[in-house]
Write a protein that holds these residues in place. Sequence first.
Motif, PDB file in Angstrom:
ATOM      1  N   ALA A 780       3.431   7.582 -10.830  1.00  0.00           N
ATOM      2  CA  ALA A 780       2.164   6.844 -10.822  1.00  0.00           C
ATOM      3  C   ALA A 780       1.258   7.322  -9.702  1.00  0.00           C
ATOM      4  N   ALA A 781       1.849   7.674  -8.572  1.00  0.00           N
ATOM      5  CA  ALA A 781       1.053   8.156  -7.441  1.00  0.00           C
ATOM      6  C   ALA A 781       0.389   9.495  -7.746  1.00  0.00           C
ATOM      7  N   MET A 782       0.947  10.235  -8.698  1.00  0.00           N
ATOM      8  CA  MET A 782       0.367  11.526  -9.077  1.00  0.00           C
ATOM      9  C   MET A 782      -0.904  11.346  -9.911  1.00  0.00           C
ATOM     10  N   TYR A 783      -1.050  10.182 -10.559  1.00  0.00           N
ATOM     11  CA  TYR A 783      -2.186   9.949 -11.442  1.00  0.00           C
ATOM     12  C   TYR A 783      -2.842   8.605 -11.097  1.00  0.00           C
ATOM     13  N   PRO A 784      -3.477   8.500  -9.933  1.00  0.00           N
ATOM     14  CA  PRO A 784      -4.059   7.215  -9.520  1.00  0.00           C
ATOM     15  C   PRO A 784      -5.295   6.869 -10.345  1.00  0.00           C
ATOM     16  N   GLY A 785      -5.689   5.633 -10.251  1.00  0.00           N
ATOM     17  CA  GLY A 785      -6.870   5.173 -10.964  1.00  0.00           C
ATOM     18  C   GLY A 785      -7.053   3.683 -10.800  1.00  0.00           C
ATOM     19  N   ALA A 786      -7.981   3.147 -11.562  1.00  0.00           N
ATOM     20  CA  ALA A 786      -8.302   1.718 -11.456  1.00  0.00           C
ATOM     21  C   ALA A 786      -7.213   0.861 -12.074  1.00  0.00           C
TER      22      ALA A 786
END
Length: 965
Positions: A780-786
Amino acid sequence: MKLIFKLLTGQIKCHPARFLLTALSIVAASGVVIWVVSGYDALAVQFDDFSDEYMGRYHFVLAQAEIQTGVGAEPEISLPEAVISELSQDEDVAELVSEAQTRIQMKPLKEKSSQGRPTEQGRAGKKPGSKPGPPEKGKPGAGGPPRGGRYSFIPPLSPTLVGTNSANPPYPLKEGRWIEPGSENLEAAISVKSASDFNLSVGDQVHIQQVNREAIMTIVGIVEQVKSIGRGRFGPGPSRGPAQPALYVPVSIAQTVTGKTPPPVTISQIRLKESTTPAEFQQRWEAKLATADPPLTLLSTADITQDIGDSRSAAGARSQAYSATGIALLAALFIIFTALSMGVHERIRQFAVLRAVSMTPGQIGVLIGLESLLLGVIGWAGGLAAGWGMLKLMQSAQPALFGAGTGLGPWCIILSGVCAFGGALAASIFPAWQAMRITPLEAMSGRSKAPGISRGLLTGMTISGIVLILINPILIFLVPMQHQSQYALYAAVGYSTMAIGFVLLAPMTITLIEFLLGPVVARLLRLDPRLLSAELSSNLWRTLGTCVALTLGLGLFVSTQIWGYSMLKPFVPGEWVPDLLVNFKEGGIPDEGFQIVAQVDGFRVETCLPLAVEQTKLKKDLTGSQERTSVSRQNSVVLIGVDPERGIDGPDPLIRLQFLQGNPQTAAEKMRQQRGCIIPDHFAREANLKLGDSFEVLKPEDPEQAFRYEVVGIVDLPGWHWMTKLSGLRRRGDRAAAMVFADFSTVRNDLDFDKINFFWTQTKPAASLEKMGKELTEIAAMYPGAAQPTNYQGTWKIGATNFGPTVRVSTRQGVQDLIHNRANGMIWGMSQLPLVTLLIAGLGVLNTIIASIRARIWNIGVMRAVGLSRSALARLIFAESLLVGLVACCLSLGFGVMAGWCGAGISQYVSFFGGLQPSLVIPWEKIGFGFGVTLAICLIAALWPAFSICRLKLLQLLQAGRSAM
């Protein structure tokens, strides 16, 4: 009359133990009523005070006359602007304030952030070109202190967003200042309860989200809030009116957050001039408001009080009070009936002599009635005293649970009186009729023969009982209810006839148990079977009253268990559910990350599938949710896009669906080529859909855009509700009508997903949830977002495991365990009152055994004289008590199965959790516990009579004859 009172007191002196035991039973029954009803009384006394405070400085609330008050999606309410304008211009109106209320999700910010205008949410899954989300440092955090107590797993409930044009707060300000009505600043005032729950103070910032729109607000004031009734959010409250709790913002801000110009007015609050009479104003406007579209109404303080009383929570407490009264009344009835029947049987010669010396049948009946009435008076007074003492004791021990309002309210006194006197008077009818039929010639009889039942009467009662029992299932399953309003009639006719039917079936049950199980019990206790050949049937009416009193408590316990677990079964996730569901709560996984997720240590790589998930509204109200909401009648579905080949039709499909119509091969092919979808059977039934039919769903961000799907398969999908409720699959609301499967690519294209947030997979046998969660957090940290939208229950700390703010993992086993644990506690709570009733009936068993011994004391002496040992005599008494318990168990099993089955059937029409057509489930382990308790009560009740009679010497038994013990 003087003679009657002498005879009454003489009877009490002759049998003090019987009278005291019967009176104690009525005291206990009245005490149960008081204990249960006191809770409703404590609620009811708060209604008026709450309503006065709730209205604040206003006289009326203008609201929609009828709204959907069931649990489910937020009703869409919009008051006509023309009516509001006309009201505001009325010469009697001093102030009119309109509110636009809407649900939001609110989280405090970890750090202070600069103010910014509301923006479209940077939603993962949107195609390039979407507007960005809020700045990173403004990202919502967990916020708020951990809360203890029974509901510590539930995070604070977000307040309702209230757009208001008022220049003054609706309630006193506790801290800070009130918002400026026409301001464009992102400022808000918050209710004191929400401020406490979220650990907020003036100057703090909160992140609010409504569907795909969000804003960051600064708290400038904290407003007092009306104290909740009962258990906070779970207590009763009004269905319409000012929001509690609330986040107050200017109308312009509400307009931007909701995306509606102007935001629809939900309510208007009206303050009249001092010279105006509120009743006259209301009468003048009501007719005009009733003709508006939609119809409107003016709610006064009295109307709010009535609305609270009609709420689901208050109605539940009131229903529980009525149920306790009915159960206790029936218990009192049969216990008193048994005691009076014993007295009539033992005094046949006495009544015959009294008849011979000119006493009329009416006077005999009055004597029996007064004896019953005296029991009712003592039971009522004793119950009030015992209940009051218990409440005061608990109030001093647990002041937080038993507040100052707890006490003997009017409903306590009235309903306990109904229990005591109603049971007493009803119980006296048949014994009085028996006594009045005694003739003077019966004084010549040397022995008092117990009144029995002829074979013809026994057969007639059995046939009549079976016919009456069958009425209830015929009404429920063969003549289905056309409208919910018919429920009272169906319940009154069906359950009354079924209860009477089992009472009529009791004599035959007693006879059969004595014939079939009497020899078995005799051999187990090493007795001659002939000793038990007529122990119960020798005085059938006495045995009948005791058995029915026991069956009342045990039968309700059994029916509660069967109904509860039958209703539970459709909600338990079946084996079709894969082992583990991953929810990336922030950001999203692009296509190139799918394989990275599948390679998580513990996942079975070949089964890991991405899911395109959205909760979409139905274009048409297919399920009739506007008429009545239920767990299967909602206006939205959870649409899940899945690879048809690997998920549905492969050699080892991830989702092992049980098809009721259609087949996996055809369904998978049509999902890929014809926009096909698979729906659960209950949705097909509620929406009247069949194979080949189609329906449309709306895009959440653009409700004007609809997508059509064709039904290509109908499946059995048990447990989908809880899998979607706690996992975050319900992205847009708390309720959904169904889980619908469609093609992954089709759903993804329809709803513009370029990133994916959900994955379903099977896991390896030795997989560690902690290790998998840690690895998923790194991904999840590799693809952050809102942050992604989710339902309120999807934030709870149960049913799933959160790994930081980014990952939530749900397992099939975890949800199953949660449901079973929760259901066990709730069903056990519902079973406590029947078990208490069963304990009260134990006093009736004791009375019956004492009377049986007294009636046979001469015979017992003769048996002792011809060699029956004290040990054998004690075993004989225990055997009789066991037979009474076995009769009660047999009757209760029959009643419980029928009542539980019919209860589950009728719930489909009236319960919010109906609509799923549950199958019959008999939890033998739970029922066995109830049977064990019943037999134990019967054996314990036999201890003292067995000990007392065995202590007497042979000569004492023979000399006692028919005298009292």
